[in-house]
Design an enzyme around this catalytic site. Structure first.
Site, PDB file in Angstrom:
ATOM      1  N   ALA A  32     -54.663  79.733   5.948  1.00  0.00           N
ATOM      2  CA  ALA A  32     -55.737  80.658   5.579  1.00  0.00           C
ATOM      3  C   ALA A  32     -56.592  80.102   4.448  1.00  0.00           C
ATOM      4  CB  ALA A  32     -55.126  81.998   5.169  1.00  0.00           C
ATOM      5  N   SER A  71     -61.077  58.265   1.258  1.00  0.00           N
ATOM      6  CA  SER A  71     -62.552  58.283   1.296  1.00  0.00           C
ATOM      7  C   SER A  71     -63.202  56.995   0.793  1.00  0.00           C
ATOM      8  CB  SER A  71     -63.082  59.496   0.536  1.00  0.00           C
ATOM      9  OG  SER A  71     -62.663  60.659   1.197  1.00  0.00           O
ATOM     10  N   GLY A  81     -55.908  64.759  12.866  1.00  0.00           N
ATOM     11  CA  GLY A  81     -56.616  64.987  11.599  1.00  0.00           C
ATOM     12  C   GLY A  81     -57.437  63.787  11.164  1.00  0.00           C
ATOM     13  N   LYS A 105     -62.855  73.409  -3.614  1.00  0.00           N
ATOM     14  CA  LYS A 105     -63.788  73.670  -2.504  1.00  0.00           C
ATOM     15  C   LYS A 105     -64.454  75.046  -2.583  1.00  0.00           C
ATOM     16  CE  LYS A 105     -62.038  70.709   1.184  1.00  0.00           C
ATOM     17  NZ  LYS A 105     -61.438  70.681   2.516  1.00  0.00           N
ATOM     18  N   SER A 137     -56.808  58.998  -2.103  1.00  0.00           N
ATOM     19  CA  SER A 137     -57.766  59.407  -1.066  1.00  0.00           C
ATOM     20  C   SER A 137     -58.199  58.219  -0.206  1.00  0.00           C
ATOM     21  CB  SER A 137     -58.995  60.010  -1.740  1.00  0.00           C
ATOM     22  OG  SER A 137     -60.034  60.123  -0.804  1.00  0.00           O
ATOM     23  N   ASN A 144     -67.417  71.199   1.043  1.00  0.00           N
ATOM     24  CA  ASN A 144     -66.718  69.911   0.890  1.00  0.00           C
ATOM     25  C   ASN A 144     -67.674  68.722   0.746  1.00  0.00           C
ATOM     26  OD1 ASN A 144     -67.485  69.857   3.641  1.00  0.00           O
ATOM     27  ND2 ASN A 144     -65.939  68.292   4.014  1.00  0.00           N
ATOM     28  N   GLY A 148     -59.326  76.744   3.051  1.00  0.00           N
ATOM     29  CA  GLY A 148     -60.668  76.283   3.399  1.00  0.00           C
ATOM     30  C   GLY A 148     -60.751  75.680   4.791  1.00  0.00           C
ATOM     31  N   TYR A 167     -53.010  64.698   8.558  1.00  0.00           N
ATOM     32  CA  TYR A 167     -52.908  63.344   9.105  1.00  0.00           C
ATOM     33  C   TYR A 167     -51.823  62.613   8.318  1.00  0.00           C
ATOM     34  CZ  TYR A 167     -56.207  62.805   5.280  1.00  0.00           C
ATOM     35  OH  TYR A 167     -56.819  62.892   4.061  1.00  0.00           O
ATOM     36  N   PRO A 215     -49.996  86.984   2.953  1.00  0.00           N
ATOM     37  CA  PRO A 215     -50.709  88.058   3.639  1.00  0.00           C
ATOM     38  C   PRO A 215     -52.045  88.398   2.987  1.00  0.00           C
ATOM     39  CG  PRO A 215     -48.391  88.639   3.279  1.00  0.00           C
ATOM     40  CD  PRO A 215     -48.623  87.343   2.579  1.00  0.00           C
ATOM     41  N   ASP A 262     -66.531  69.844   7.227  1.00  0.00           N
ATOM     42  CA  ASP A 262     -65.291  70.045   8.004  1.00  0.00           C
ATOM     43  C   ASP A 262     -65.624  70.826   9.283  1.00  0.00           C
ATOM     44  OD1 ASP A 262     -63.646  68.791   6.162  1.00  0.00           O
ATOM     45  OD2 ASP A 262     -63.092  70.646   5.128  1.00  0.00           O
TER      46      ASP A 262
HETATM   47  N1  LIG Z   1     -58.442  65.914   8.332  1.00  0.00           N
HETATM   48  C1  LIG Z   1     -59.378  66.402   7.532  1.00  0.00           C
HETATM   49  O1  LIG Z   1     -60.532  65.968   7.533  1.00  0.00           O
HETATM   50  C2  LIG Z   1     -59.033  67.530   6.623  1.00  0.00           C
HETATM   51  C3  LIG Z   1     -60.046  68.340   6.082  1.00  0.00           C
HETATM   52  C4  LIG Z   1     -59.675  69.419   5.274  1.00  0.00           C
HETATM   53  C5  LIG Z   1     -58.334  69.655   5.025  1.00  0.00           C
HETATM   54  N2  LIG Z   1     -57.399  68.836   5.536  1.00  0.00           N
HETATM   55  C6  LIG Z   1     -55.961  69.103   5.326  1.00  0.00           C
HETATM   56  O2  LIG Z   1     -55.706  70.385   5.853  1.00  0.00           O
HETATM   57  C7  LIG Z   1     -54.734  71.064   5.054  1.00  0.00           C
HETATM   58  C8  LIG Z   1     -55.306  72.400   4.579  1.00  0.00           C
HETATM   59  O3  LIG Z   1     -56.416  72.139   3.742  1.00  0.00           O
HETATM   60  P1  LIG Z   1     -57.163  73.337   2.982  1.00  0.00           P
HETATM   61  O4  LIG Z   1     -58.344  72.740   2.341  1.00  0.00           O
HETATM   62  O5  LIG Z   1     -57.341  74.500   3.867  1.00  0.00           O
HETATM   63  O6  LIG Z   1     -56.067  73.695   1.889  1.00  0.00           O
HETATM   64  P2  LIG Z   1     -55.785  75.123   1.180  1.00  0.00           P
HETATM   65  O7  LIG Z   1     -57.068  75.821   0.939  1.00  0.00           O
HETATM   66  O8  LIG Z   1     -54.865  74.855   0.053  1.00  0.00           O
HETATM   67  O9  LIG Z   1     -54.996  75.949   2.297  1.00  0.00           O
HETATM   68  C9  LIG Z   1     -53.736  75.503   2.744  1.00  0.00           C
HETATM   69  C10 LIG Z   1     -53.139  76.563   3.633  1.00  0.00           C
HETATM   70  O10 LIG Z   1     -51.848  76.090   4.064  1.00  0.00           O
HETATM   71  C11 LIG Z   1     -50.855  77.026   3.646  1.00  0.00           C
HETATM   72  N3  LIG Z   1     -49.622  76.313   3.230  1.00  0.00           N
HETATM   73  C12 LIG Z   1     -49.528  75.329   2.328  1.00  0.00           C
HETATM   74  N4  LIG Z   1     -48.251  74.924   2.213  1.00  0.00           N
HETATM   75  C13 LIG Z   1     -47.524  75.707   3.051  1.00  0.00           C
HETATM   76  C14 LIG Z   1     -46.155  75.800   3.358  1.00  0.00           C
HETATM   77  N5  LIG Z   1     -45.252  75.003   2.807  1.00  0.00           N
HETATM   78  N6  LIG Z   1     -45.764  76.742   4.276  1.00  0.00           N
HETATM   79  C15 LIG Z   1     -46.697  77.563   4.854  1.00  0.00           C
HETATM   80  N7  LIG Z   1     -48.010  77.524   4.582  1.00  0.00           N
HETATM   81  C16 LIG Z   1     -48.432  76.607   3.694  1.00  0.00           C
HETATM   82  C17 LIG Z   1     -51.452  77.745   2.464  1.00  0.00           C
HETATM   83  O11 LIG Z   1     -50.798  78.967   2.310  1.00  0.00           O
HETATM   84  P3  LIG Z   1     -51.037  79.874   1.007  1.00  0.00           P
HETATM   85  O12 LIG Z   1     -52.336  80.580   1.271  1.00  0.00           O
HETATM   86  O13 LIG Z   1     -49.875  80.761   0.974  1.00  0.00           O
HETATM   87  O14 LIG Z   1     -51.111  78.926  -0.152  1.00  0.00           O
HETATM   88  C18 LIG Z   1     -52.902  77.885   2.919  1.00  0.00           C
HETATM   89  O15 LIG Z   1     -53.043  78.948   3.826  1.00  0.00           O
HETATM   90  C19 LIG Z   1     -54.406  70.117   3.901  1.00  0.00           C
HETATM   91  O16 LIG Z   1     -53.260  69.384   4.249  1.00  0.00           O
HETATM   92  C20 LIG Z   1     -55.601  69.178   3.854  1.00  0.00           C
HETATM   93  O17 LIG Z   1     -55.251  67.892   3.359  1.00  0.00           O
HETATM   94  C21 LIG Z   1     -57.703  67.783   6.331  1.00  0.00           C
END
Ligand SMILES: NC(=O)c1ccc[n+]([C@@H]2O[C@H](COP(=O)([O-])OP(=O)(O)OC[C@H]3O[C@@H](n4cnc5c(N)ncnc54)[C@H](OP(=O)(O)O)[C@@H]3O)[C@@H](O)[C@H]2O)c1
Length: 292
Positions: A127, A16, A242, A66, A14, A87, A129, A214, A153, A102
């Site tokens: 879909a 952070s 990001g 989360k 991380s 978060n 967090g 990112y 879906p 976020d």
């Molecule tokens: N820059 C920032 O401050 C920040 C903040 C938060 C998150 N993030 C990044 O944003 C991304 C999402 O975070 P999150 O917290 O929302 O994670 P999450 O709750 O695990 O959701 C990830 C989403 O991406 C989809 N996904 C994952 N792998 C995939 C693939 N190979 N093909 C198609 N869809 C895929 C998942 O689909 P399913 O529902 O089918 O699993 C889900 O809808 C992560 O990479 C995280 O590191 C960055």
């Protein structure tokens, strides 16, 4: 000195701790920021008790906790409650309160890019967090329609159901929508997996592109690193990396944990300084790598 930290898994790489180390020199407050690897939601209660015993003033929460952490807290901010994901958590007199910074980061970054969601059609990939935070910000700011494109879906439907109820005047759909001018990547695609061509869909010139992903930041001797990800590359419009979101959500968390209030106008200046610290020769990294 404010004690804080991060729970989730995997968190070994991380960014952070580096961010909070930089904050210690910029925010008139010193932070000690620790990582508490927590794999399963089932083991969360003892972890929360340990955090209180260690005197942490707050902590960040990342995957896969989360959503699972929310019911174990004493209170939730209205934002965290509506989004269904936490978060950042404050610890005050033994009470835990959950926030979603976020959403704050998305709102601020969109404003900084000059994007007013009111009246716009938006497309959000993912879909989880992060997607929920983005959809909430866009709908709350008056988007006309939001298309949520996800792999599962069931998860997409659940998201659409919740937000359709919260924002009855916004059109939510799992289908592609014509006329979109705001595009959000809330998946790890392009970061840990190749970016599928579908996510390269874009709008007319001047559209907005926001990527939660990112890149792993590797410093090279030429310092040719860029926060521009495959989702953002070559877009004819405004791009929001990001890394900007990461810095903004962490700054807001630091404020919640006890740092002096940060006026909105200062966030941009701080982000520029922090980005320079991360990339520059005086960055907190001593061995040449800045993996996320
Ligand atoms: N820059 C920032 O401050 C920040 C903040 C938060 C998150 N993030 C990044 O944003 C991304 C999402 O975070 P999150 O917290 O929302 O994670 P999450 O709750 O695990 O959701 C990830 C989403 O991406 C989809 N996904 C994952 N792998 C995939 C693939 N190979 N093909 C198609 N869809 C895929 C998942 O689909 P399913 O529902 O089918 O699993 C889900 O809808 C992560 O990479 C995280 O590191 C960055």
């Amino acid at each position: 000195m404010i004690k804080a930290g991060l729970i989730g898994s995997p968190i070994r790489r991380s960014l952070s701790p580096r961010l909070f180390c930089i904050f210690s020199s910029l925010l008139d407050e010193t932070f000690s920021y620790s990582l508490l690897e927590t794999r399963k939601p089932e083991g969360l209660e003892p972890v929360l008790a340990r955090i209180k015993a260690m005197g942490w003033r707050g902590f960040n929460v990342t995957l896969p906790l989360k959503e699972a952490v929310a019911p174990l807290l004493d209170a939730l901010s209205p934002e965290a409650r509506a989004i269904g994901a936490v978060n950042a958590v404050t610890v005050k007199r033994g009470r835990l309160k959950g926030y979603n910074t976020d959403a704050f980061a998305v709102r601020l970054a969109l404003r900084e890019a000059g994007c007013r969601p009111r009246g716009r059609v938006c497309t959000v990939w993912g879909a989880g967090g992060a997607a929920r935070a983005a959809v909430w910000v866009l709908a709350r700011a008056g988007a006309t329609a939001v298309s949520v494109r996800g792999r599962s879906p069931v998860r997409v439907k659940a998201l659409l159901r919740v937000f359709s109820r919260l924002f009855p005047s916004v059109r939510f759909t799992a289908a592609a929508l014509p006329g979109s001018t705001v595009f959000v990547n809330a998946t790890p695609l392009g970061m840990y997996a190749p970016l599928p061509p579908a996510l390269r869909a874009g709008g007319p010139p001047g559209s907005f592109y926001l990527d939660f992903a990112y890149p792993p930041l590797k410093r090279t001797s030429k310092r040719s690193i860029s926060p521009i990800t495959p989702f953002l590359e070559g877009r004819r419009g405004k791009t929001i990396p990001g890394l900007d979101l990461l810095i903004y959500q962490a700054l807001k968390s630091a404020e919640l944990f006890g740092a002096p209030d940060i006026p909105t106008s200062r966030f941009l200046k701080l982000k520029i300084k922090i980005t320079a610290e991360l990339y520059g020769p005086k960055g907190p990294d001593a061995n040449g790598s800045l993996d996320s």
